[in-house]
Scaffold this motif. Structure first.
Motif, PDB file in Angstrom:
ATOM      1  N   GLU A   1       5.830   2.020   0.092  1.00  0.00           N
ATOM      2  CA  GLU A   1       4.775   2.370  -0.847  1.00  0.00           C
ATOM      3  C   GLU A   1       5.322   3.249  -1.957  1.00  0.00           C
ATOM      4  OE1 GLU A   1       1.418   4.220   0.947  1.00  0.00           O
ATOM      5  OE2 GLU A   1       0.896   2.497   2.201  1.00  0.00           O
ATOM      6  N   LEU A   2       4.614   3.249  -3.075  1.00  0.00           N
ATOM      7  CA  LEU A   2       4.946   4.139  -4.173  1.00  0.00           C
ATOM      8  C   LEU A   2       4.113   5.409  -4.040  1.00  0.00           C
ATOM      9  CD1 LEU A   2       5.107   1.623  -7.163  1.00  0.00           C
ATOM     10  CD2 LEU A   2       6.975   2.456  -5.714  1.00  0.00           C
ATOM     11  N   ALA A   3       4.674   6.522  -4.484  1.00  0.00           N
ATOM     12  CA  ALA A   3       3.967   7.799  -4.433  1.00  0.00           C
ATOM     13  C   ALA A   3       2.935   7.852  -5.555  1.00  0.00           C
ATOM     14  CB  ALA A   3       4.951   8.952  -4.565  1.00  0.00           C
ATOM     15  N   ALA A   4       1.757   8.368  -5.240  1.00  0.00           N
ATOM     16  CA  ALA A   4       0.672   8.415  -6.229  1.00  0.00           C
ATOM     17  C   ALA A   4       1.072   9.182  -7.479  1.00  0.00           C
ATOM     18  CB  ALA A   4      -0.571   9.032  -5.599  1.00  0.00           C
ATOM     19  N   GLY A   5       1.874  10.233  -7.322  1.00  0.00           N
ATOM     20  CA  GLY A   5       2.242  11.048  -8.483  1.00  0.00           C
ATOM     21  C   GLY A   5       3.527  10.637  -9.162  1.00  0.00           C
ATOM     22  N   GLY A   6       4.170   9.553  -8.676  1.00  0.00           N
ATOM     23  CA  GLY A   6       5.475   9.188  -9.221  1.00  0.00           C
ATOM     24  C   GLY A   6       5.518   7.902 -10.002  1.00  0.00           C
ATOM     25  N   VAL A   7       4.336   7.409 -10.417  1.00  0.00           N
ATOM     26  CA  VAL A   7       4.294   6.150 -11.174  1.00  0.00           C
ATOM     27  C   VAL A   7       3.599   6.368 -12.513  1.00  0.00           C
ATOM     28  CG1 VAL A   7       4.479   4.553  -9.246  1.00  0.00           C
ATOM     29  CG2 VAL A   7       2.258   5.530  -9.804  1.00  0.00           C
ATOM     30  N   THR A   8       4.007   7.409 -13.214  1.00  0.00           N
ATOM     31  CA  THR A   8       3.378   7.728 -14.501  1.00  0.00           C
ATOM     32  C   THR A   8       3.856   6.796 -15.603  1.00  0.00           C
ATOM     33  OG1 THR A   8       5.125   9.286 -15.147  1.00  0.00           O
ATOM     34  CG2 THR A   8       3.307  10.159 -13.814  1.00  0.00           C
TER      35      THR A   8
ATOM     36  N   ILE B   1      -0.621   1.346  -3.789  1.00  0.00           N
ATOM     37  CA  ILE B   1      -1.772   0.773  -3.096  1.00  0.00           C
ATOM     38  C   ILE B   1      -2.840   1.833  -2.901  1.00  0.00           C
ATOM     39  CG2 ILE B   1      -2.521  -0.308  -0.932  1.00  0.00           C
ATOM     40  CD1 ILE B   1       0.363  -1.353  -0.651  1.00  0.00           C
ATOM     41  N   GLY B   2      -4.084   1.474  -3.234  1.00  0.00           N
ATOM     42  CA  GLY B   2      -5.203   2.377  -3.013  1.00  0.00           C
ATOM     43  C   GLY B   2      -5.417   3.386  -4.108  1.00  0.00           C
ATOM     44  N   VAL B   3      -4.615   3.317  -5.186  1.00  0.00           N
ATOM     45  CA  VAL B   3      -4.750   4.274  -6.281  1.00  0.00           C
ATOM     46  C   VAL B   3      -5.095   3.527  -7.547  1.00  0.00           C
ATOM     47  CG1 VAL B   3      -3.575   6.008  -7.664  1.00  0.00           C
ATOM     48  CG2 VAL B   3      -3.098   5.847  -5.222  1.00  0.00           C
ATOM     49  N   SER B   4      -6.173   3.921  -8.192  1.00  0.00           N
ATOM     50  CA  SER B   4      -6.616   3.239  -9.393  1.00  0.00           C
ATOM     51  C   SER B   4      -5.803   3.667 -10.601  1.00  0.00           C
ATOM     52  CB  SER B   4      -8.105   3.551  -9.636  1.00  0.00           C
ATOM     53  OG  SER B   4      -8.292   4.941  -9.793  1.00  0.00           O
ATOM     54  N   ARG B   5      -5.791   2.797 -11.611  1.00  0.00           N
ATOM     55  CA  ARG B   5      -5.050   3.101 -12.833  1.00  0.00           C
ATOM     56  C   ARG B   5      -5.808   4.171 -13.632  1.00  0.00           C
ATOM     57  NH1 ARG B   5      -1.333   0.024 -15.460  1.00  0.00           N
ATOM     58  NH2 ARG B   5      -1.841  -1.761 -14.155  1.00  0.00           N
ATOM     59  N   LYS B   6      -5.157   5.245 -13.974  1.00  0.00           N
ATOM     60  CA  LYS B   6      -5.778   6.307 -14.746  1.00  0.00           C
ATOM     61  C   LYS B   6      -4.701   7.070 -15.496  1.00  0.00           C
ATOM     62  CE  LYS B   6      -5.749   9.506 -10.812  1.00  0.00           C
ATOM     63  NZ  LYS B   6      -6.572  10.412  -9.975  1.00  0.00           N
ATOM     64  N   LYS B   7      -5.148   7.972 -16.325  1.00  0.00           N
ATOM     65  CA  LYS B   7      -4.219   8.756 -17.117  1.00  0.00           C
ATOM     66  C   LYS B   7      -3.319   9.578 -16.198  1.00  0.00           C
ATOM     67  CE  LYS B   7      -4.028  12.212 -20.804  1.00  0.00           C
ATOM     68  NZ  LYS B   7      -4.824  13.090 -21.700  1.00  0.00           N
ATOM     69  N   PRO B   8      -1.993   9.583 -16.436  1.00  0.00           N
ATOM     70  CA  PRO B   8      -1.071  10.318 -15.563  1.00  0.00           C
ATOM     71  C   PRO B   8      -1.417  11.811 -15.489  1.00  0.00           C
ATOM     72  CG  PRO B   8       0.134   8.869 -17.040  1.00  0.00           C
ATOM     73  CD  PRO B   8      -1.280   8.875 -17.516  1.00  0.00           C
ATOM     74  N   GLU B   9      -1.309  12.368 -14.296  1.00  0.00           N
ATOM     75  CA  GLU B   9      -1.494  13.799 -14.087  1.00  0.00           C
ATOM     76  C   GLU B   9      -0.131  14.399 -13.767  1.00  0.00           C
ATOM     77  OE1 GLU B   9      -4.459  14.556 -11.177  1.00  0.00           O
ATOM     78  OE2 GLU B   9      -6.064  13.566 -12.293  1.00  0.00           O
ATOM     79  N   TYR B  10       0.381  15.213 -14.692  1.00  0.00           N
ATOM     80  CA  TYR B  10       1.720  15.745 -14.547  1.00  0.00           C
ATOM     81  C   TYR B  10       1.725  17.128 -13.893  1.00  0.00           C
ATOM     82  CZ  TYR B  10       3.362  12.104 -17.787  1.00  0.00           C
ATOM     83  OH  TYR B  10       3.681  10.915 -18.378  1.00  0.00           O
ATOM     84  N   GLU B  11       2.828  17.416 -13.210  1.00  0.00           N
ATOM     85  CA  GLU B  11       3.114  18.757 -12.712  1.00  0.00           C
ATOM     86  C   GLU B  11       4.388  19.229 -13.395  1.00  0.00           C
ATOM     87  OE1 GLU B  11       2.457  19.558  -8.430  1.00  0.00           O
ATOM     88  OE2 GLU B  11       2.374  17.381  -8.267  1.00  0.00           O
ATOM     89  N   PHE B  12       4.727  20.496 -13.187  1.00  0.00           N
ATOM     90  CA  PHE B  12       5.952  21.064 -13.741  1.00  0.00           C
ATOM     91  C   PHE B  12       6.035  20.885 -15.261  1.00  0.00           C
ATOM     92  CE2 PHE B  12       6.836  19.673  -9.376  1.00  0.00           C
ATOM     93  CZ  PHE B  12       7.236  20.870  -8.807  1.00  0.00           C
TER      94      PHE B  12
ATOM     95  N   ARG C   1      -1.259  27.292  -6.689  1.00  0.00           N
ATOM     96  CA  ARG C   1      -1.967  26.709  -7.843  1.00  0.00           C
ATOM     97  C   ARG C   1      -2.178  25.211  -7.632  1.00  0.00           C
ATOM     98  NH1 ARG C   1      -3.838  30.616 -11.650  1.00  0.00           N
ATOM     99  NH2 ARG C   1      -2.537  32.452 -11.299  1.00  0.00           N
ATOM    100  N   ARG C   2      -1.154  24.557  -7.098  1.00  0.00           N
ATOM    101  CA  ARG C   2      -1.235  23.121  -6.838  1.00  0.00           C
ATOM    102  C   ARG C   2      -2.343  22.828  -5.825  1.00  0.00           C
ATOM    103  NH1 ARG C   2       3.857  19.659  -4.369  1.00  0.00           N
ATOM    104  NH2 ARG C   2       3.256  17.593  -5.106  1.00  0.00           N
ATOM    105  N   ASP C   3      -2.403  23.630  -4.778  1.00  0.00           N
ATOM    106  CA  ASP C   3      -3.416  23.447  -3.746  1.00  0.00           C
ATOM    107  C   ASP C   3      -4.810  23.764  -4.281  1.00  0.00           C
ATOM    108  OD1 ASP C   3      -3.934  22.918  -0.843  1.00  0.00           O
ATOM    109  OD2 ASP C   3      -4.767  24.943  -0.947  1.00  0.00           O
ATOM    110  N   ASP C   4      -4.884  24.767  -5.158  1.00  0.00           N
ATOM    111  CA  ASP C   4      -6.170  25.143  -5.742  1.00  0.00           C
ATOM    112  C   ASP C   4      -6.753  23.989  -6.562  1.00  0.00           C
ATOM    113  OD1 ASP C   4      -8.129  27.407  -6.390  1.00  0.00           O
ATOM    114  OD2 ASP C   4      -7.537  26.761  -8.403  1.00  0.00           O
ATOM    115  N   GLU C   5      -5.903  23.320  -7.343  1.00  0.00           N
ATOM    116  CA  GLU C   5      -6.351  22.179  -8.145  1.00  0.00           C
ATOM    117  C   GLU C   5      -6.816  21.030  -7.255  1.00  0.00           C
ATOM    118  OE1 GLU C   5      -3.267  21.043 -10.797  1.00  0.00           O
ATOM    119  OE2 GLU C   5      -3.275  22.938 -11.920  1.00  0.00           O
ATOM    120  N   LYS C   6      -6.065  20.784  -6.184  1.00  0.00           N
ATOM    121  CA  LYS C   6      -6.420  19.707  -5.265  1.00  0.00           C
ATOM    122  C   LYS C   6      -7.759  19.995  -4.582  1.00  0.00           C
ATOM    123  CE  LYS C   6      -4.516  19.407  -1.227  1.00  0.00           C
ATOM    124  NZ  LYS C   6      -3.540  19.229  -0.117  1.00  0.00           N
TER     125      LYS C   6
END
Length: 488
Positions: free
Chosen positions: A191-198, A9-20, A458-463
């Motif tokens: 809710e689903l996590a924004a980074g976990g629905v790639t 909810i509240g997150v638009s469909r876009k290209k997945p952004e991966y970490e690790f 690095r993660r915080d810097d990108e955010k």
């Protein structure tokens, strides 16, 4: 063949952004880190040495000899598992859940979710751990180092490790499969996590698909799996493992050294501090942003308790005496790190809460187009994550008491060796040619923690780059250093 990916909810469909490093990195971590924990466990052992003697001569390595040196189970792989140890481990989790229900607790609401709702939480991790510490202390007073809790842990260490590893895999799989039942507008505020629905199964399983998975158990009631696992069974195991290794040192030598007590005490205080401040976890990234998957289940239940206790495990077999000066040195370093960590975080929190407070008038800040202010003086003018530097400094006193680690164990009846430490059973422990090689195991935590903090930075810097845009680039020119002033 494609599949539809449910967007949170509240997150638009876009290209997945991966970490690790995306799915390959997630797969590598998920199926390489568990064997690494076993490798550390066997390579640094109480049978032949740390590291095992054969590992010091890889050109002449004989697998059968190595198996004997590291205590590999006689029945092979099946020996890593025990139904009994698994049963007791599950009973330990159940006991934690019962204490969660019956002990007094503070109940509060979490932060506002994307859906606008809030979840209710029950906090009593601190009282749960204190109850268990008192019970373990009473048993130790009554039965000494032979208290069955301590002997069972050390005698079945590998099998307990296996049980927790299997629970971590099972838990990650359970919450992943169950996450597909999350529907928009559900009354439970799932809710689903924004980074976990790639849409990539292995990556979503690893990073966590559901934000705050919960389960309702008979008598126990509702448990928030992520918050509960973060501060309860794994953290309590952390403390109990240290206690078991202190008891083992006493059984080995008939005495307990200041080094192992120091490490166990400061690590216990670290756990208790986090549990006492349990409500503060509500604003951390683990709770507000990350889903619950294998990354957190394995980290909470296996990595933290079994990797972070390698120092006391080492000292149980190769005792070191620090003396007053040594204790003062590692203690001062610990206090310095803790002071930097706490004072910097307090300054940041005070500024966020009430930036107009007169006691903060001396601080300089940079306004941003996002409407927030970025501190550029005080602690936060020294480095962008000066709190990480303090946190990392606190890791060193855990490892420094092991010294220039490494030892070889000589069998009972061997000729006396100068400088050897003799066990009650007649075996001798000497540094020998292993001296220095043991730091691979006892200082591993320091290296790992540095990598973890760099990744977080690095993660915080990108955010922040996405949030503040050109203001962030301007800020980085003012506050140049990331974590360690004048170095990094």
């Amino acid at each position: 063949m494609s599949s539809k990916v449910q967007q949170p909810i509240g997150v638009s469909r876009k290209k997945p952004e991966y970490e690790f490093f995306g799915p390959p990195g997630a797969a590598l971590i998920s199926f390489v880190l568990p064997p690494l924990v076993y490798a550390i466990t066997f390579a640094c052992n109480d049978l032949s040495g740390c590291p095992a003697p054969s590992l010091l001569h890889p050109k002449n390595l004989d697998l059968n000899v190595l198996k004997r040196e590291v205590g590999w189970p006689q029945n092979g792989w099946p020996g890593l598992f025990s139904w009994e140890a698994t049963g007791w481990t599950l009973a330990f989790y159940l006991f934690n859940a019962i204490l969660y229900r019956i002990l007094p607790a503070t109940e509060t609401e979490g932060t506002v979710l994307r859906s606008g709702g809030r979840l209710k939480y029950r906090f009593n991790a601190f009282s749960t751990t204190m109850f268990c510490i008192v019970a373990a202390a009473a048993g130790t007073i009554a039965q000494g180092a032979e208290f069955p809790l301590w002997t069972y842990i050390t005698d079945n260490y590998v099998q307990i490790l296996t049980a927790n590893t299997l629970i971590a895999y099972a838990l990650a799989t359970f919450v992943y499969v169950r996450s597909f039942s999350v529907k928009p507008g559900n009354p439970e505020n799932r809710e689903l996590a924004a980074g976990g629905v790639t849409g990539n199964m292995i990556y979503d399983w690893y990073i966590g698909r559901e934000l705050n998975p919960r389960v309702t158990l008979p008598f126990i009631g509702e448990i928030d799996i992520k918050e509960w696992m973060e501060l309860r069974p794994g953290m309590l195991t952390y403390i109990l493992l240290n206690g078991a290794f202190i008891a083992k040192q006493y059984r080995n030598y008939g005495y307990v050294t200041d080094s192992i007590v120091f490490v166990a005490v400061v690590q216990t205080l670290y756990v208790l501090d986090g549990q006492y401040m349990e409500p503060a976890i509500m604003t951390t990234m683990d709770i507000t942003t990350d889903g619950f998957g294998f990354m957190l289940s394995f980290g909470d239940l296996v990595w933290v308790p079994f990797i972070y206790t390698q120092q006391t495990r080492y000292l149980a077999t190769h005792p070191q005496t620090l003396g007053p000066l040594g204790l003062a040195g590692v203690g001062a370093l610990l206090v310095l790190g803790f002071a930097i960590f706490r004072l910097s975080n307090s300054q940041k929190n005070d500024f966020r809460t009430n930036p107009n407070d007169p006691k903060l008038a001396h601080l300089k800040y940079m306004p941003t187009k996002a409407g927030t202010r970025l501190l550029i003086s005080g602690w936060w003018g020294i480095a962008r994550h000066i709190n990480y530097f303090g946190d990392w400094l606190q890791a060193w006193p855990y490892s420094l008491p092991t010294g220039l680690a490494g030892y070889t164990i000589l069998s009972a009846g061997s000729a006396a060796v100068d400088g050897a430490t003799r066990m009650l059973d007649g075996r001798q422990v000497i540094p020998g040619e292993a001296k220095g090689w043991g730091i691979i195991f006892t200082y591993f935590y320091v290296l790992y923690f540095a990598i973890l903090l760099i990744h977080r930075d690095r993660r915080d810097d990108e955010k922040c780059a996405k949030k503040y845009g050109e203001d962030w680039e301007k800020y980085k020119k003012t506050v140049r250093w990331r974590i360690i002033p004048y170095i990094y």
